[in-house]
Design a protein around this motif. Sequence first.
Motif, PDB file in Angstrom:
ATOM      1  N   ARG A 203     -12.266  -2.329   2.175  1.00  0.00           N
ATOM      2  CA  ARG A 203     -10.906  -2.650   1.726  1.00  0.00           C
ATOM      3  C   ARG A 203     -10.292  -3.704   2.633  1.00  0.00           C
ATOM      4  O   ARG A 203     -10.358  -3.600   3.855  1.00  0.00           O
ATOM      5  CB  ARG A 203     -10.028  -1.394   1.736  1.00  0.00           C
ATOM      6  N   SER A 204      -9.678  -4.716   2.035  1.00  0.00           N
ATOM      7  CA  SER A 204      -9.087  -5.818   2.796  1.00  0.00           C
ATOM      8  C   SER A 204      -7.660  -5.516   3.232  1.00  0.00           C
ATOM      9  O   SER A 204      -7.065  -6.271   3.990  1.00  0.00           O
ATOM     10  CB  SER A 204      -9.114  -7.102   1.969  1.00  0.00           C
ATOM     11  N   ALA A 205      -7.105  -4.397   2.754  1.00  0.00           N
ATOM     12  CA  ALA A 205      -5.753  -3.991   3.105  1.00  0.00           C
ATOM     13  C   ALA A 205      -5.655  -2.482   2.911  1.00  0.00           C
ATOM     14  O   ALA A 205      -6.568  -1.854   2.377  1.00  0.00           O
ATOM     15  CB  ALA A 205      -4.731  -4.718   2.226  1.00  0.00           C
ATOM     16  N   SER A 206      -4.543  -1.918   3.351  1.00  0.00           N
ATOM     17  CA  SER A 206      -4.282  -0.487   3.154  1.00  0.00           C
ATOM     18  C   SER A 206      -3.318  -0.315   1.997  1.00  0.00           C
ATOM     19  O   SER A 206      -2.540  -1.220   1.680  1.00  0.00           O
ATOM     20  CB  SER A 206      -3.659   0.118   4.421  1.00  0.00           C
ATOM     21  N   ALA A 207      -3.355   0.865   1.387  1.00  0.00           N
ATOM     22  CA  ALA A 207      -2.418   1.199   0.309  1.00  0.00           C
ATOM     23  C   ALA A 207      -1.751   2.529   0.660  1.00  0.00           C
ATOM     24  O   ALA A 207      -2.437   3.498   0.998  1.00  0.00           O
ATOM     25  CB  ALA A 207      -3.145   1.313  -1.027  1.00  0.00           C
ATOM     26  N   ILE A 208      -0.422   2.542   0.604  1.00  0.00           N
ATOM     27  CA  ILE A 208       0.354   3.730   0.950  1.00  0.00           C
ATOM     28  C   ILE A 208       1.384   3.982  -0.150  1.00  0.00           C
ATOM     29  O   ILE A 208       2.005   3.048  -0.663  1.00  0.00           O
ATOM     30  CB  ILE A 208       1.062   3.541   2.306  1.00  0.00           C
ATOM     31  N   ALA A 209       1.549   5.255  -0.494  1.00  0.00           N
ATOM     32  CA  ALA A 209       2.520   5.629  -1.526  1.00  0.00           C
ATOM     33  C   ALA A 209       3.935   5.420  -0.995  1.00  0.00           C
ATOM     34  O   ALA A 209       4.332   6.048  -0.016  1.00  0.00           O
ATOM     35  CB  ALA A 209       2.308   7.077  -1.933  1.00  0.00           C
ATOM     36  N   ARG A 210       4.671   4.506  -1.596  1.00  0.00           N
ATOM     37  CA  ARG A 210       6.071   4.282  -1.199  1.00  0.00           C
ATOM     38  C   ARG A 210       6.950   5.401  -1.745  1.00  0.00           C
ATOM     39  O   ARG A 210       7.952   5.783  -1.131  1.00  0.00           O
ATOM     40  CB  ARG A 210       6.567   2.931  -1.728  1.00  0.00           C
ATOM     41  N   ASP A 211       6.597   5.914  -2.909  1.00  0.00           N
ATOM     42  CA  ASP A 211       7.275   7.037  -3.554  1.00  0.00           C
ATOM     43  C   ASP A 211       6.184   8.071  -3.858  1.00  0.00           C
ATOM     44  O   ASP A 211       5.023   7.853  -3.534  1.00  0.00           O
ATOM     45  CB  ASP A 211       7.902   6.608  -4.895  1.00  0.00           C
ATOM     46  N   ASP A 212       6.552   9.143  -4.529  1.00  0.00           N
ATOM     47  CA  ASP A 212       5.524   9.997  -5.115  1.00  0.00           C
ATOM     48  C   ASP A 212       4.844   9.154  -6.183  1.00  0.00           C
ATOM     49  O   ASP A 212       5.525   8.508  -6.993  1.00  0.00           O
ATOM     50  CB  ASP A 212       6.132  11.259  -5.719  1.00  0.00           C
ATOM     51  N   VAL A 213       3.524   9.127  -6.166  1.00  0.00           N
ATOM     52  CA  VAL A 213       2.773   8.194  -6.994  1.00  0.00           C
ATOM     53  C   VAL A 213       1.744   8.936  -7.853  1.00  0.00           C
ATOM     54  O   VAL A 213       1.094   9.864  -7.378  1.00  0.00           O
ATOM     55  CB  VAL A 213       2.044   7.151  -6.106  1.00  0.00           C
TER      56      VAL A 213
END
Length: 153
Positions: A95-105
């Motif tokens: 992965r070239s970046a991270s992904a984080i839930a800004r809200d409940d997703v």
Amino acid sequence: MHSIRDIANMFDETKWGKDFTRPEVEAIARFMSLHNYVQGQIIFKQGERQSYMAFIVEGRVDILKESLDDLEQIVVTLNPRTHFGEMAFVDDEPRSASAIARDDVTLLVLSVDNFERIVEQYPAIAIKMLRNIARMISQRLRMTTGKLVYTRV
């Protein structure tokens, strides 16, 4: 438990849904899974090896890039109906970046393994999907190239 029809309806609401007929959407939905994340939860980290792409049904997702000094910076916040993760899906690189839930997703997830099943069972749908991915990556590359030109001036 969500039915194939429920998943198809969710996928149909994404920006990708408009590119496929209802029977194609239902075929794709058979190979997708539903995942939920709470606000602040890490979906994946930069450098991890995971081969799937995700479509946002509900909530927003922050894409963060780690810099050389180990600080993370938000690159973009993705809204419902959009997708992410197609680069690792295509090139099998970390992965070239991270992904984080800004809200409940809520995400619809398509793994590479399941995509391979679509290739085998529905080659015409798979070609349409690959064209969509290629178009998205091309658009992002054009935007990046444009930004590079402006920064050189």
